[in-house]
Design a protein around this motif. Structure first.
Motif, PDB file in Angstrom:
ATOM      1  N   SER A  61       9.449  -1.733  -6.034  1.00 43.42           N
ATOM      2  CA  SER A  61       8.036  -1.735  -5.623  1.00 43.42           C
ATOM      3  C   SER A  61       7.751  -0.771  -4.479  1.00 43.42           C
ATOM      4  O   SER A  61       6.583  -0.483  -4.194  1.00 43.42           O
ATOM      5  N   ARG A 115      13.478  -6.054  -7.372  1.00 41.64           N
ATOM      6  CA  ARG A 115      12.025  -5.935  -7.486  1.00 41.64           C
ATOM      7  C   ARG A 115      11.400  -5.309  -6.244  1.00 41.64           C
ATOM      8  O   ARG A 115      10.487  -4.494  -6.332  1.00 41.64           O
ATOM      9  N   VAL A 116      11.935  -5.669  -5.082  1.00 37.82           N
ATOM     10  CA  VAL A 116      11.421  -5.084  -3.830  1.00 37.82           C
ATOM     11  C   VAL A 116      11.705  -3.582  -3.810  1.00 37.82           C
ATOM     12  O   VAL A 116      10.822  -2.779  -3.500  1.00 37.82           O
TER      13      VAL A 116
END
Length: 152
Positions: A147, A143-144
């Motif tokens: 993003s 997810r990081v």
């Protein structure tokens, strides 16, 4: 802090998890690029970095900058450049304003191979991230990564 300090243990575990994600992504990309284009992930990365150079001020990278961009030592980068130069994918030339400087450019053949390999690289990256996202330990890191909005 001692060697059994929980903060150090958590930090080490975080690093191991990040390293695991990186290794899985790199292995997937490496296999795909080697299979379909005869390129290593490092070779692809080098071609990609050098293809972004331009003729404006500061547009050409010195070997140290190239090495930093592809995360290799200067000597390893020089060997990599030589291998790609021998394959006709890169060419070196003297800096016009400082005869001590040597620059490297991607040849037409190198740009063609890079353009052909880019979708393979991107697909392998996507596949590796999708697979990693199913692992509860790796999902937060995926997810990081997803993003991040880093300009090219």
């Amino acid at each position: 802090m001692t060697a059994t300090d929980p903060a150090l243990t958590a930090l080490a575990q975080g690093w191991c998890t990040l390293s695991l994600l990186h290794g899985r992504i790199e292995a997937r990309i490496e296999r795909a690029l080697q299979t379909h284009h005869g390129l290593s992930a490092r070779e692809y990365s080098l071609l990609n970095v050098l293809s972004r150079q331009h003729n404006g001020d500061g547009g050409h990278l010195q070997m140290k900058q190239v090495a930093d961009a592809v995360v290799l030592s200067q000597s390893a980068t020089t060997r990599l450049v030589t291998r790609l130069e021998d394959r006709g994918l890169l060419e070196r030339y003297l800096c016009p304003t400082d005869r001590r400087g040597i620059y490297t450019d991607v040849t037409e053949a190198g740009l063609k191979l890079l353009d052909e390999a880019r979708p393979t690289n991107d697909a392998a990256l996507r596949e590796a991230l999708d697979e990693a996202a199913t692992n509860p330990e790796l999902a937060p890191l995926v997810r990081v990564v997803e993003s991040l909005n880093v300009p090219a």
